[in-house]
Design a protein around this motif. Structure first.
Motif, PDB file in Angstrom:
ATOM      1  N   VAL A   1       0.841  -1.205   0.000  1.00 31.75           N
ATOM      2  CA  VAL A   1       0.000   0.000   0.000  1.00 31.75           C
ATOM      3  C   VAL A   1       0.876   1.254   0.000  1.00 31.75           C
ATOM      4  CG1 VAL A   1      -1.618   1.354   1.407  1.00 31.75           C
ATOM      5  CG2 VAL A   1      -2.055  -1.074   0.979  1.00 31.75           C
ATOM      6  N   LEU A   2       1.868   1.285   0.857  1.00 33.85           N
ATOM      7  CA  LEU A   2       2.758   2.451   0.900  1.00 33.85           C
ATOM      8  C   LEU A   2       3.421   2.688  -0.460  1.00 33.85           C
ATOM      9  CD1 LEU A   2       4.490   2.013   4.384  1.00 33.85           C
ATOM     10  CD2 LEU A   2       2.735   3.700   3.763  1.00 33.85           C
ATOM     11  N   SER A   3       3.776   1.601  -1.139  1.00 33.08           N
ATOM     12  CA  SER A   3       4.462   1.736  -2.432  1.00 33.08           C
ATOM     13  C   SER A   3       3.597   2.417  -3.482  1.00 33.08           C
ATOM     14  CB  SER A   3       4.911   0.363  -2.952  1.00 33.08           C
ATOM     15  OG  SER A   3       3.820  -0.362  -3.491  1.00 33.08           O
ATOM     16  N   GLN A   4       2.281   2.322  -3.336  1.00 37.55           N
ATOM     17  CA  GLN A   4       1.375   2.896  -4.321  1.00 37.55           C
ATOM     18  C   GLN A   4       0.882   4.295  -3.952  1.00 37.55           C
ATOM     19  OE1 GLN A   4       0.964   1.245  -7.337  1.00 37.55           O
ATOM     20  NE2 GLN A   4       2.634   0.198  -6.276  1.00 37.55           N
ATOM     21  N   LEU A   5       1.293   4.775  -2.793  1.00 36.56           N
ATOM     22  CA  LEU A   5       0.803   6.086  -2.339  1.00 36.56           C
ATOM     23  C   LEU A   5       1.822   7.206  -2.549  1.00 36.56           C
ATOM     24  CD1 LEU A   5      -1.216   5.092   0.844  1.00 36.56           C
ATOM     25  CD2 LEU A   5      -2.059   5.664  -1.443  1.00 36.56           C
TER      26      LEU A   5
END
Length: 115
Positions: free
Chosen positions: A21-25
């Motif tokens: 999730v962090l990678s896509q934000l």
């Protein structure tokens, strides 16, 4: 599926979902767009898992959110904070290191040390 195996898989995925999730934000995303991006990479996440995770990340000050009301349906967008970007980069390095170490173990390779 075996209940124990199912539980262990859930436990294994928990931390990886946070990193995913962090990678896509790095760019602002709303919930549904985030689900789609993750699914394109083969990562399935239920909304019942995603939204509590996003709220936790926001509480930890890793992401910020804002409402976009310019369209007919208001959407809440999430994006990494500068602190969140720093943490993400550190987690990514740790994941890569751990993943490489684990890969070596799973292949049955050993250090050159004798027993």
């Amino acid at each position: 599926m075996n209940p124990l195996l199912n539980s262990l898989i859930t436990e294994l995925r928990r931390g990886t979902l946070t990193l995913a999730v962090l990678s896509q934000l790095r760019t602002p995303q709303y919930g549904y767009s985030l689900v789609q991006l993750l699914e394109k990479s083969g990562i399935t996440i239920d909304q019942s898992t995603l939204y509590p995770l996003l709220r936790r990340l926001e509480k930890q000050e890793l992401v910020t959110s804002s409402w976009d009301t310019s369209e007919s349906r208001p959407r809440r967008y999430y994006v990494l904070s500068s602190y969140g970007l720093d943490i993400f980069e550190q987690l990514k390095l740790e994941w890569e290191k751990t993943s490489q170490e684990l890969s070596t173990l799973l292949k049955g390779e050993r250090n050159d040390e004798s027993d």
